[in-house]
Each structure stands twice: as structure tokens, then as C-alpha cells.
Design an enzyme around this catalytic site. Sequence first.
Site, PDB file in Angstrom:
ATOM      1  N   ASN A  77       0.795  -1.369  -0.300  1.00  0.00           N
ATOM      2  CA  ASN A  77       0.327  -0.088   0.379  1.00  0.00           C
ATOM      3  C   ASN A  77       0.853   1.100   0.184  1.00  0.00           C
ATOM      4  OD1 ASN A  77      -2.393   1.354   1.309  1.00  0.00           O
ATOM      5  ND2 ASN A  77      -1.010   2.204   2.375  1.00  0.00           N
ATOM      6  N   TYR A 144       2.650   9.307 -11.701  1.00  0.00           N
ATOM      7  CA  TYR A 144       2.547   9.103 -10.553  1.00  0.00           C
ATOM      8  C   TYR A 144       0.847   8.414 -12.024  1.00  0.00           C
ATOM      9  CZ  TYR A 144      -0.728   7.982  -6.989  1.00  0.00           C
ATOM     10  OH  TYR A 144      -1.992   7.378  -5.920  1.00  0.00           O
ATOM     11  N   GLY A 145       0.401   8.414 -12.728  1.00  0.00           N
ATOM     12  CA  GLY A 145      -0.480   7.548 -13.319  1.00  0.00           C
ATOM     13  C   GLY A 145       0.546   6.449 -13.934  1.00  0.00           C
ATOM     14  N   ALA A 146       1.960   7.227 -14.361  1.00  0.00           N
ATOM     15  CA  ALA A 146       3.130   6.348 -15.230  1.00  0.00           C
ATOM     16  C   ALA A 146       3.055   4.860 -14.436  1.00  0.00           C
ATOM     17  CB  ALA A 146       3.466   6.186 -15.575  1.00  0.00           C
ATOM     18  N   ALA A 147       3.886   5.261 -12.634  1.00  0.00           N
ATOM     19  CA  ALA A 147       3.786   4.027 -12.029  1.00  0.00           C
ATOM     20  C   ALA A 147       2.716   3.420 -11.552  1.00  0.00           C
ATOM     21  CB  ALA A 147       4.582   4.993 -11.045  1.00  0.00           C
ATOM     22  N   LYS A 148       1.682   3.677 -11.561  1.00  0.00           N
ATOM     23  CA  LYS A 148       0.806   2.737 -11.276  1.00  0.00           C
ATOM     24  C   LYS A 148       0.231   1.981 -12.171  1.00  0.00           C
ATOM     25  CE  LYS A 148      -0.678   4.857  -6.474  1.00  0.00           C
ATOM     26  NZ  LYS A 148       0.121   3.588  -5.613  1.00  0.00           N
ATOM     27  N   ILE A 176     -10.056   9.040  -2.301  1.00  0.00           N
ATOM     28  CA  ILE A 176     -10.392   8.432  -1.108  1.00  0.00           C
ATOM     29  C   ILE A 176     -10.105   9.322   0.240  1.00  0.00           C
ATOM     30  CG2 ILE A 176      -9.914   7.217   0.845  1.00  0.00           C
ATOM     31  CD1 ILE A 176     -11.021   5.355  -1.764  1.00  0.00           C
TER      32      ILE A 176
END
Length: 239
Positions: A77, A144-148, A176
Site C-alpha cells: 500500500n 504518478y499515473g505511469a508508476a501505477k 479516497i
Amino acid sequence: MREVVVTGGGTGIGYAVAAAFAAQGDKVTITGRREHVLREAAEKLGASFVAFNAASPVAVQEALAHLPRTVDVLVNNAGGNTNLDRQKREDDLMDLAEAWWANLNANLLSAVLVTTALLPRLVKGGRIISIGSIAARGTGSGSYGAAKAALESWTADLAAELGSRGTANVVAPGLILDTEFFRGRLTPEGVKHRVDSTRNGRAGTPDDIAETVLFLASAGAGHFTGQVLHVNGGAYLGR
Ligand SMILES: NC(=O)c1ccc[n+]([C@@H]2O[C@H](COP(=O)([O-])OP(=O)(O)OC[C@H]3O[C@@H](n4cnc5c(N)ncnc54)[C@H](OP(=O)(O)O)[C@@H]3O)[C@@H](O)[C@H]2O)c1
């Protein structure tokens, strides 16, 4: 009683996940970098804690001596959008590279390193659940999106590597609230914009994610592997 390790379990989603397992009577170990945060959270949870940087190979190696000898459930997480902690200077290539490394380290390497280190301790039927993001499927969140997105790709390989030994899945939250993710900088307009894109008209809670993680760790979810579960009120339709 299962042995459950939750990285980044001192705050936000990780704390809720740790609390959900602890409430089921599982033995929970939370990790993170800030020892004082972990100590306080662990006391409240009745959990153990180990403080280390999940993105550092040296720190993960050293932490192994303090982590459980067997692992039933690993929840990767730890992470977040490291750009929220940086000044944007993308005219400077070195700064740009550092910004990308930071997000890849926090969100991808952290999961890869902790999982690889703990894999020999994973019990038969073990569960690996990594927290991705709606950002992997949307646009506008850069590194960030690329890492996820890379986390999703790695999980597909991990599921194959585990084979019949266990399962590996991603839980991808939308917005969240009640976490440290936005560093207190999310405006009411920012919340409204994100909530408006949902089908059910609300933001998500850490418990929404914890319940999904509990399901993936449950006996009934044994045939569920290599998947991405989208928990976002319909803001992104994973069909
Ligand atoms: N909140 C959202 O809207 C949202 C949406 C989609 C996905 N997510 C994802 O959900 C996960 C949990 O985030 P959150 O919203 O609960 O935010 P959070 O409260 O900031 O939790 C992140 C946790 O990860 C730990 N962490 C970060 N980098 C670490 C590292 N290198 N090594 C060890 N621990 C590290 C932090 O503790 P330390 O700082 O003490 O290390 C913190 O406890 C993240 O992967 C995030 O990307 C969140």
C-alpha cells in the site's frame, strides 16, 4: 491466525486495511518510514511495526530480520504522488528525471522490492494485494499515473510467477478522503470535480478499500488473480 504485512500501514488506506485484518483476529505488521507515526498506529491497532523505506533495497534487506518469518497476506500500500511534495521545474531535465524516479520508486519499486524480499516467506495460498490508482487509467497525473500503470503490468507477471502458489491483484482506488495523500491541499472544488465524475455521487473512504482487500485475502477469492479491481464509484468503468 494469518500473518499480514501492510506497507504504509500507519496512515490512511493502509491503516484502515490493517485495522480490518486486526479486527478479524489476524496478526498484523505495519510498515512505513516515520517511526513515531507507526508506533502510535501500532498501539491503537494492537499490531507490530517495522520502520523502513520500502523503496530502498538496502533498507528492505535490513528490515527482513524484523518482518514475520511467514507471510499469509502482503498488502503493498505504501506510495503516493511524490509530485505533491515537489516544486515543478520541468525545464531542468535533471529535476524532471528526479521527479519521475521519485514516483516510480514510491509506487512501483516499493512493491517490487518488498514482494521479492518476502516471496520466500509466502505461504501456499498466500495473497499479494497492491494498491494502484484510478490515475493509471486516466490522464493528467504524469509520472504518478505511469508508476501505477507499471504496478498493474508487474502484477500480471507476478500472478504468473506465483502460479498455483498464491494470488496477486491490484486494488485501484478513485478519490479516497481522510488520508495524508493530498497533503491537506485538496480544495472543496477539487473534491467536487472528482465526486461529479462518479456514478454514485460520493468520495471513497479508506474502509471501502479495506473491505475490497479483505475480500481478495478471503478463502473465496482464490481463483481471482492477475486482476485490477476498480473501487471508484464508477468514475472509471473497468469493463
Ligand atoms: N487517497 C487517495 O485518493 C488515493 C487514490 C488512489 C490511490 N491511492 C494510493 O493508496 C495508497 C495509500 O495512500 P493514502 O491515500 O492512504 O495516503 P497516505 O495517508 O499518505 O498513506 C501513504 C503511506 O505510505 C507510506 N509510504 C510512502 N512512501 C513510502 C516509502 N517509500 N516507504 C515506506 N512507506 C512509505 C507513508 O508513510 P511514511 O511517509 O511514514 O513513509 C504513508 O503511511 C498509496 O499507494 C496511494 O498512491 C490513494
